[in-house]
Every structure is written in C-alpha cells, then in structure tokens.
Design an enzyme around this catalytic site. Sequence first.
Site, mmCIF file in Angstrom:
data_model
loop_
_atom_site.group_PDB
_atom_site.id
_atom_site.type_symbol
_atom_site.label_atom_id
_atom_site.label_comp_id
_atom_site.label_asym_id
_atom_site.label_seq_id
_atom_site.Cartn_x
_atom_site.Cartn_y
_atom_site.Cartn_z
ATOM 1 C CG ASN A 140 11.268 -3.756 -8.029
ATOM 2 O OD1 ASN A 140 12.037 -4.696 -8.230
ATOM 3 N ND2 ASN A 140 10.783 -3.015 -8.994
ATOM 4 C CD GLU A 201 6.155 -3.823 -7.700
ATOM 5 O OE1 GLU A 201 7.336 -4.126 -7.937
ATOM 6 O OE2 GLU A 201 5.634 -2.754 -8.053
ATOM 7 C CD GLU A 313 4.286 0.313 -5.895
ATOM 8 O OE1 GLU A 313 4.567 0.291 -7.112
ATOM 9 O OE2 GLU A 313 4.978 -0.222 -5.023
#
Length: 946
Positions: A140, A201, A313
């Site tokens: 990402n 993610e 994160e």
Amino acid sequence: MKLFDCLSSFGLLVTSSFVLHSFGIAAQNASSPWPVHDNGLNDVVEWDHYSFKVNGKRLFVFSGELHYWRIPVPEVWRDLLEKIKAAGFTAYAFYGNWGYHSPNNFMLDFTTGAHDFSPLLEIAKEVGLYVIVRPGPYVNAEANAGGFPLWLTTGAYGKLRNDDPRYTEAWKPYFAKYSEITSKHLVTNGGNAFVYQMENEYGQQWVGDPTHRVPNVPAGNYMQMLQDSARENGIDIPVIHNDPNMWTRSWSKDFSNSTGNVDVAGLDSYPSCWSCNLDECTGTNGEYVAYQTINYYDHFIENSVTQPKFFPEFQGGSYNPWDGPQGGCPNDIGADFANLFYRDLISQQISAISLYMMYGGTNWGAFAAPVTATSYDYSSPISENRIVGNKFYETKNLAMFTRVAHDLTMTDRLGNSTRYSTNPAIKSKILVTDFTLGDERLIYSTAEVLTFSIVDRKPVLVLSVGIGESVEFYLKGAKEGKVAKNRGASDVKFHRESHGLIVNLAQGPGASVIKLDNGVTVVVADKITAYKIWAPNLTNDPFAPVDKSVIVEGPYLVRGVFSSDEGKTLALTGDSAITTAIEVFASRSVRTLTWNGKNLNTSRTEYGSLTAHIQGVSHIIKLPPLDTWKVHDSLSEALPDYDDSGIAWVEADHTTTPNPTKPDTLPVLYVDDYGFHNSLHLFRGYFSGPATGVHISIAGGTAFGWSAWLNNIHIGSFFGNSTFGSETGNLTLSFSNATLHTDTSNILLIVQDNTGHGLREQATNPRGILNATLTGTNTTFKKWEIAGTAGGDNKILDPVRGPLNEGGLVAERLGWHLPGYDASSWNASSPSTGFSGAGIKFYRTTVPLDIPKGLDVSIGFILNAPGPQAIRVQLFVNGYQYARFNPYIGNQIEFPVPPGVLNYSGENTIGWRFGVRVLRGRRWRLIGRSCIVWRVVGVLALIQSI
Ligand SMILES: *[C@@H]1O[C@H](CO)[C@@H](O)[C@H](O)[C@H]1NC(C)=O
Ligand SMILES: *[C@@H]1O[C@H](CO)[C@@H](O)[C@H](O)[C@H]1NC(C)=O
Ligand SMILES: *[C@@H]1O[C@H](CO)[C@@H](O)[C@H](O)[C@H]1NC(C)=O
Ligand SMILES: *[C@@H]1O[C@H](CO)[C@@H](O)[C@H](O)[C@H]1NC(C)=O
Ligand SMILES: CC(=O)N[C@H]1CO[C@H](CO)[C@@H](O)[C@@H]1O
C-alpha cells in the site's frame, strides 16, 4: 498519595481524556495462566500477552517506519537510523517495494545502488535498533500500485492478492529473494531483524461478518503460501501481520485456527486523519474530531488475548494529497498529538508501537499512487528534509522513558475510570511509583521520568515537567538533599520521611540539578529543555542498558558516544548549527569531551558533571544562481511528418486485453498492455476523412492530465481534477481550429501525464485511452502508435535510478535529463521567460555546488507560476525526477532534494520539463527570482571526520 497503596511494586498512572488508567506490574513469578509462545522453530523471540521477548529479555518496542526506496541514497540511511536511535527508539520498520526491485517479470534487482537494502540491516546492527521487516508483496504505502510492479497491473495476473497461480508465480521470486537477503540479518543469526510481516493491511480472512468466522479460502491459502515461502527461504523469526482496522479480525491464532494465521497479529490505526485533506476523513468517518483517543484494549482482548498488544503501524502523521496544503499538516498531528496519543497507547497496555511514518521521504520518479503529491513528508517526526523539530522531540521524550522503564513490558490494567481525578484539566501524563533506578528506588514522582543512567554505579535521574509546574518526588533511602545547580527552580523543599526524602519544587525554564546524600543525582528540566536532553549509548545493544549510556544536555541532536583513551575521553557525535553549551553526566574517570572528533575545552562542575561549549557553523552557504539555461522543444511527435517507426514506438494493435475493464473502442490503448508504465505517454492516432472532432476518454488516475494536438495544432487539454477517486478525464474536442488533410493521414497526438496506478483492487484499473471516437464521420482511426519509457519493460536502461524514474517524453527517451548530455547546440532561454501557446519544452542547466565538507546542508527547490497555472512541470536533478509541480491541481511548491542526488562538491544537472496542457494565447513561465529558486532549508550538522 494513598492512591498507589494498592500497587505491589511498580505503578504507572496514565491519564488521558479525563480518564485515568492505572497499572501495576504483574507478579512475575506467580503461576501465570498466560502462555509464553514462540514460533515453534526456536525461542530467540518469544511473546506472551504482555510483550515480546528477545533472547529471554522483555522488550518495549518503540519503532518508526522509513522507506529506503523513498530516499535512494544509502549514505543518508545512517543519518536517519541514528536519529531514530537518538530518539530512544528500540526498533525501526520498513516496507519493501516490489515494483522498485522488479522492472519486468523476469528480472529482480537487489544489488544496484539503493536496491541493495542490506546496508540498512547492517547499520541497524551498528546503531543498535531491532528491525521489523515488511516486504509485501503488497504494501500500500500510497505507492504506485501499492508497491506492486506495474507489469503486474494488466489483469494478466488476475485480481492479485489471492491464491491465483498466475499471481503466485509472479510474487514467489521477489518474496523468496527478499526473505533470503533478510535471513542473513535475523536475531536468530546474529542480526537485528526480529519479526517479518506477511502482506499488509490484508484484513480479508473472512467472508462477510468476521465474527461468523467463515474463511475466505483464497486469502487463507495466499497467506499460508507467503509464510511457507518465508520459512523455505530462511526466515525463522516470528511472522506478523498488520490488520487494517478493528473490524476485520484477521490472522490471529487467538481468534481462530483457520489457515494463514500468523505468529503475532498486529493492528494499524490512524485515530487522527490519515490524509492532510480533512474532507477525505470526514467523507469516510463522519465528523472529524481531533484528539479523540480510541479504545483498543477491548479489541486486543477479543482478537489476540495471548499476544502482545502490537501496532505495526500507528499514526506518525498523514500523507498529503494533491489538494492538501503546501508543507503538509504538521499542526493536525504535531507534538501535542504525540504527547497524548502515544501515552494513551501505553495506558492501554500496548507494548509494541511502530510509528508510520517516522521519516516519510519523497515520492520521486513515479513512486506515488495517484492520491499523493511528490512529498511524502507525512508530517513525520523527522521531516522530508531531515530536520527534526518539536514533534520529534516530544516523541523522543516518551520513547526515552519507555526504553528505561522495563516494567512497562509487564503490566496489568488495574482500572481505567474517571474516579482517580476530579480535575478535567489533566490530560496525559505517566506518573511512576516504586520505579527502579539500578539499586535505588523512586517511591513516586509527580514529574514524568524522562530517562536515567547509571553513572559510576549511581543513578542520574532526569525528570521532565511543564514550565512553572510544582512537582514532588520521593526517593527511597535519601536523608538530605541540596540544589547543586539552580536554573529556574523555586520553592525547593526537602522533607524527610521514614523511607527517604521527599523533594518539592517548581521548575521554570531550564534544568536544575539536585544532589541527594545517597549519591543520586536528579536533573529536573522543563519539557522544552528536556527536548535537548539525550541518553546516547555506549554499546550497540538495542536494549540500551542504563549503565552503558551517558546523559547529555544541550545540542540539537546527539547521535552517539564512545569512550576512548582508557575512559579518559568521551567522544560525542551529533549535530548543532549554533554554538551550544553542553553538560554531560558521565563517569568520574572522563576528563575530556570531544564533539565530532574535536577536543572541547572541558570543565568539571562541583557536582561532578562535565561542561563545555560546542561551536556553531560559521559558514554562510550560498547557492549559485540558476540563471543560465538552454532549451529544447520536447514535442516533435506532434508534427505530421514525425517518424514514429523508430524503436521508441510500439504499434497498438491488440484487440483484446486481460484487463477487467474493457475499452469502449479498439484497438486497446492501455499503456501497461504494451510494456509502458510511468508518468508520460504519447499516442499517435492516424485517420483520414472528414471528421469534425474527436471524443476522447482517458484513465490516468486522480490529478492526471492530458493534451491533444491535431496535425501539430493544439485542440484541447484536460487540466486535471484532484478530487479523490476521479480517475478519468473525458473531452469531446472540435477540429475547427486545425487543418484537416485530405490527401495524407491526419495525426492526432495525445500526451497523457498519468499519476500512477491506484491502491488495493484499483491497482489493475487501466491507464490509457478508454474511448477514441471521431465525430461527424463514420471513419475510425486506422492505426495507433504508443511511446513510453525508453526500452519499455523489456530493458532496464538505468538500473541505478531504477524502473520508476522516467516517463516517455522525448527528453527522457533521449536522456536530456541526464548528467553528461551535450546540450551545447541548444538555444539559450529560461523557464522564467517561458513560452507562449501549448507545448512541451525541456530546460537544462548545470551548476556547481561546493558545500563545505562535514556540513549537513538540506537544500530544496521552490517553484512558482503565475495565473491560472494550467501547466504541469517536472524537475530532474542529476537525472532523478524529484518534483511534480502541478499548480492547477496541487499546492506543493517546495521540493527538498537530498545530498547524494545533489552533488555537494561538483556539477549538478538540473532539467525541467514543462508545458503539456497549456492554455492558448498566454505566455507561461515560472516565477521566482530566477524562475526556479533553490535554497538552503537548513544547516543541520557539523560533522567532522572522527
Ligand atoms: C484451536 O484448536 C485447538 C485444538 O483443537 C483448540 O484448543 C483451540 O481452542 C482452537 N483455537 C481457536 C481460537 O479456535
Ligand atoms: C474502560 O475499560 C472497559 C473494559 O475494557 C471499556 O469497556 C471501557 O470503554 C473503558 N472506559 C474508558 C473510558 O476507556
Ligand atoms: C469517461 O469515460 C469512461 C469511458 O467511457 C467512463 O467509464 C467514465 O465514467 C467517464 N468519466 C466521467 C467523469 O464521466
Ligand atoms: C472532479 O471530479 C469530481 C468527482 O469525480 C466531480 O464531482 C467534480 O465536478 C470534478 N471537478 C471538475 C472541476 O471537473
Ligand atoms: C558503541 C556503539 O555501538 N555505539 C553506537 C551508538 O549509537 C551510535 C548512533 O546511533 C552508533 O553510530 C554507534 O555505533
């Protein structure tokens, strides 16, 4: 102070949002219901619900992210890692970028220049930081196609991120090589990489509502294959994941036994806005509420109850989209954000945090996804130009504490209610009780602990307070105390108690020193003074043992320290642009201090510390003017007699495409289908007959633009739209201003400036022409030719700068942007004079730099343009595309360029491409003293060879 009576040995009181959380250290020897896990391969890294353990020692992970591919200068990596270490962190993290390493589906480059990331892992070892490695395959990162190579985006490899064999065969070589390189640097192998992330993610474990636990089989297979590949290629540290939110509940062994689970499941969270354009957050999340903390504790209990509460994160800042403000949004997520939110995490028993980003860097070349401008500063603690400020210091103040407060790795929550305080002004503090200082004990303190060091077997404790705040602390075993140095302390009182001494004082600006008769030294500093207090290491142990560090007050940055001359000399390294007084608490045996290799005139205070002055920088850095330019037209392709049979051009003759989005008209004009991917592409369409106009629709990503010329006459431009998610630009253009040929073919030239591929499932959205229909006629185009990056994706012509640096303009295809190109025959001109009408020009200059050796100078380019600003500009510095200045749609005008891309002691080649979609009848130019200005953003350091 009765509050703390319930705590057995160590207590922590964290207050946030009017809620006080109190913690007690867990009983370490009690028969615990909590399993200690390892990954079944070895026990070098273990974990339980409290924290990670490395080699049997519990670790508080305070980590921060940086992307080596966003700072392609290995020499600068050390600077960044030293800054992260100096901030008290115990780890750092990085993403890979498959696209950077893989120009096509048969080549991988992990060796040329910054493509070799192994120095990062080596420097981490030298500096003393553990490493969280996050290779992807998908990351990402607001990166072009989320870090996927662009050849993967055609649809020929399926939807991606699943168990489709076409996709599997594609990622395996990259992932295997990444694992193999990393495996040489694991904690199980003498290195510092301690966990390895699968995907990113990827909250896709379940079909539908995750609480029903219906497995998404292709996703599970994919995650399992990634793990199997990592294991086969030498990764024997725990594998982790970073779940995108609290809803998806993916890959935790505590939540299910489904295929694909990782060893330790982490969570990611951006409680403030993830974008500098607040509208984007409110569009998704509703009303924007700044400084509202979130309950994560319950989620971790439900999702990963036997694992450390881990954020691979957590918000370090926000990326800046095209329509975000110049300079990003440091105020939305500044020092106060760090102060409140990171402490709040500790109040929720989180023992592993990695800030995204710690250093954002730059989307040079075609690294950006369509959503983001050139800057990836991310409002991070370390700015894109490598300067550190209050956000860095605020984060440092907390991280330094977490590094010495070992009990933080084993806490139980005792409460989280409002009953501990009736004072709504209390927001966020961590107050300790029974805090261990080597052999001594701090019974409690209402001032926060910054850090401590054991010097000659006695603690030097540093407390940090708000300016003017009255505080009280109680030291066990002391009977008497005195103020050894008063800088801003008032109302100092010593009060003897049965177990020791209570000290009261109010601390104004500065740092005061209190000596106690049991040998303890207490430095009480206001918070801002504490920003410049450091605890550099005497070892490269990431645990930073407190008896192997010294306390240094004063400089902008202290990177490291080592002792020489049998301990008589203490050599400090660091940065200071201004003359600064320093004070060092180190062993009595130290007589002399050096700073960056230079002896300092050192004195000893009555209370045993060493003081000296370090010299500031006396050089005035003057940059030569950028006022002598050459120009060349960069749009010869618009001419009807231009020869497009050369090797740069490919005939677009596909009648089918693997892309799931089918074009309205044929042939297929998707650039990626022809091996061209980055930034600018050219399309030449041939037709004959009496058309009156053309309808063109193009997909190029948010903020992209395009222009069209018929037989060398500009007939229109799509100027771009920065609205999030606007992928296409469609126009119906009239031919009334152009001259149509009846005897020969007419040539429609379209120049498309695309902004990259989108994220997640949008990575495979096509780039190129979706529809090209002539109007006023039944005729269609006879032929289309396409040009893009020289060599397409068959050849990598510039392995150092890599596959994402260049687009398809003739200037780039012929290397006008590269150092050494001979432009002597070009005409003199300047971007500040500019040109009229619609076109593309390339301006070029070379300038020398002579930055004095040993100075770390940060240089940036400032660009400006008047009027409606319908221009698109790119800046090339020594061949690296380092700015996209699109004032019609974007606000970024300042573009830092790092040393290593700029040559600080020699010639620099600066190139500009500008034009493309220019309004007719106006003169377009860049403004500024000399159109393009460069300036010194900061003098960071004085580093002399040691
Ligand atoms: C996983 O399987 C084991 C053994 O059957 C079982 O004890 C455990 O409860 C299961 N865990 C989950 C989260 O379903
Ligand atoms: C306190 O903790 C409980 C249980 O974890 C949770 O449900 C509640 O929301 C928390 N309260 C606050 C104010 O954080
Ligand atoms: C542009 O045209 C394409 C293809 O015909 C279409 O899918 C898209 O929705 C159009 N975009 C806009 C903004 O109208
Ligand atoms: C930009 O795109 C958005 C969404 O596609 C659209 O609503 C808006 O009107 C467009 N703006 C311009 C100036 O075309
Ligand atoms: C002795 C030692 O390992 N010192 C390290 C301390 O930290 C600095 C900066 O982070 C490193 O450069 C040193 O090698």
